[in-house]
Design a protein around this motif. Structure first.
Motif, short mmCIF file in Angstrom:
data_model
loop_
_atom_site.label_atom_id
_atom_site.label_comp_id
_atom_site.label_asym_id
_atom_site.label_seq_id
_atom_site.Cartn_x
_atom_site.Cartn_y
_atom_site.Cartn_z
N LYS A 68 0.85 -1.20 0.00
CA LYS A 68 0.00 0.00 0.00
C LYS A 68 0.88 1.24 0.00
O LYS A 68 1.85 1.31 0.73
CB LYS A 68 -0.91 0.01 1.23
CG LYS A 68 -1.93 -1.11 1.24
CD LYS A 68 -2.81 -0.99 2.47
CE LYS A 68 -3.77 -2.10 2.73
NZ LYS A 68 -4.55 -2.67 1.76
N SER A 70 0.77 5.48 0.24
CA SER A 70 -0.03 6.66 0.56
C SER A 70 0.85 7.90 0.40
O SER A 70 2.03 7.85 0.72
CB SER A 70 -0.54 6.60 2.00
OG SER A 70 -1.26 5.42 2.22
N TYR A 72 1.24 11.91 1.51
CA TYR A 72 0.81 12.88 2.52
C TYR A 72 1.47 14.22 2.27
O TYR A 72 2.56 14.29 1.70
CB TYR A 72 1.19 12.42 3.93
CG TYR A 72 0.47 11.18 4.38
CD1 TYR A 72 -0.77 11.27 5.01
CD2 TYR A 72 1.03 9.93 4.19
CE1 TYR A 72 -1.43 10.12 5.43
CE2 TYR A 72 0.37 8.78 4.60
CZ TYR A 72 -0.87 8.88 5.23
OH TYR A 72 -1.53 7.75 5.64
N LYS A 82 -3.82 13.89 3.94
CA LYS A 82 -3.71 12.78 3.00
C LYS A 82 -3.85 13.32 1.57
O LYS A 82 -4.68 14.18 1.32
CB LYS A 82 -4.81 11.77 3.29
CG LYS A 82 -4.34 10.38 3.00
CD LYS A 82 -5.13 9.30 3.70
CE LYS A 82 -4.47 8.03 3.25
NZ LYS A 82 -5.20 6.87 3.18
N ASP A 85 -3.98 7.56 -2.22
CA ASP A 85 -3.29 6.31 -1.97
C ASP A 85 -3.46 5.38 -3.16
O ASP A 85 -4.28 5.63 -4.03
CB ASP A 85 -3.82 5.65 -0.68
CG ASP A 85 -5.33 5.58 -0.68
OD1 ASP A 85 -5.89 4.70 -1.35
OD2 ASP A 85 -5.95 6.43 -0.01
N GLU A 87 -2.54 0.98 -4.46
CA GLU A 87 -2.07 -0.33 -4.07
C GLU A 87 -1.24 -0.88 -5.23
O GLU A 87 -1.63 -0.73 -6.38
CB GLU A 87 -3.27 -1.23 -3.80
CG GLU A 87 -3.03 -2.21 -2.68
CD GLU A 87 -4.32 -2.84 -2.18
OE1 GLU A 87 -4.74 -3.84 -2.80
OE2 GLU A 87 -4.89 -2.33 -1.20
N LEU A 142 -3.37 7.77 -8.16
CA LEU A 142 -3.76 7.85 -6.76
C LEU A 142 -5.29 7.84 -6.63
O LEU A 142 -5.99 8.48 -7.41
CB LEU A 142 -3.18 9.12 -6.11
CG LEU A 142 -1.65 9.14 -6.03
CD1 LEU A 142 -1.17 10.49 -5.54
CD2 LEU A 142 -1.14 8.02 -5.11
N ASN A 144 -8.90 8.21 -4.11
CA ASN A 144 -9.43 9.03 -3.01
C ASN A 144 -8.84 10.44 -2.98
O ASN A 144 -8.55 10.98 -1.92
CB ASN A 144 -9.18 8.34 -1.66
CG ASN A 144 -9.69 6.90 -1.67
OD1 ASN A 144 -10.81 6.66 -2.10
ND2 ASN A 144 -8.88 5.97 -1.23
#
Length: 165
Positions: A68, A70, A72, A82, A85, A87, A142, A144
């Motif tokens: 994973k 992410s 920031y 954030k 993110d 995977e 990415l 979200n």
């Protein structure tokens, strides 16, 4: 670490068109997690197209665990924001490593991975035999978040005495 299969070096190259979180820019960094392992890049200040050019190495014991990633935005006085993110699906990559290719020409494309709903690829990703190693370059879209991609490269590292794939 008796279950160690080997290591994956993740070369986090750069971010592209990342989300703005501080007025006009962001101070992004990347966190990579797999199981209990957690690694992070340095912070690049005031840049939504940051160049990290950094290597993070994960030990692979369970090939079914997802990697994973992410992103920031570093903040001094508040919690970091954030910025999306993704995977990394390493199964196609591990399948290519398992082929144990030895005498193929440098630059041979072993597999092409097409973007689909199950992966976060922004475009086709190629797994290539490069200088005696299996390497996969990818652009991850990415999730979200309103915008942003991360360019990275996976490289397999065999560990002497490990079980191997």
């Amino acid at each position: 670490m008796e279950n160690l299969l080997g290591l994956v070096r993740i070369h986090v190259q750069r971010g592209i068109n990342l989300a703005v979180r501080d007025c006009t820019s962001s101070d992004p960094y990347v966190v990579v997690r797999m199981g209990k392992q957690k690694l992070k890049t340095r912070v690049v200040n005031k840049d939504i197209n940051p160049e990290w050019n950094e290597d993070l190495t994960l030990s692979i014991a369970d090939p079914n665990l997802p990697i994973k990633l992410s992103v920031y935005d570093k903040d001094t006085f508040t919690l970091d924001d954030k910025m999306g993110d993704a995977e990394i699906d390493i199964k196609p990559f591990l399948e290519a490593v398992k082929m144990r290719l030895g005498n193929v020409p440098n630059g041979t494309i072993i597999t092409r991975v097409i973007p689909n709903r199950e992966n976060c690829l922004a475009e086709e990703s190629r797994i290539v035999w490069t200088e005696g190693k299996v390497v996969q370059n990818m652009f991850l879209k990415l999730q979200n978040v309103e915008s942003g991609e991360i360019e990275l490269q996976l490289q397999w590292i065999d560990v002497p005495g490990s079980r191997g794939l």
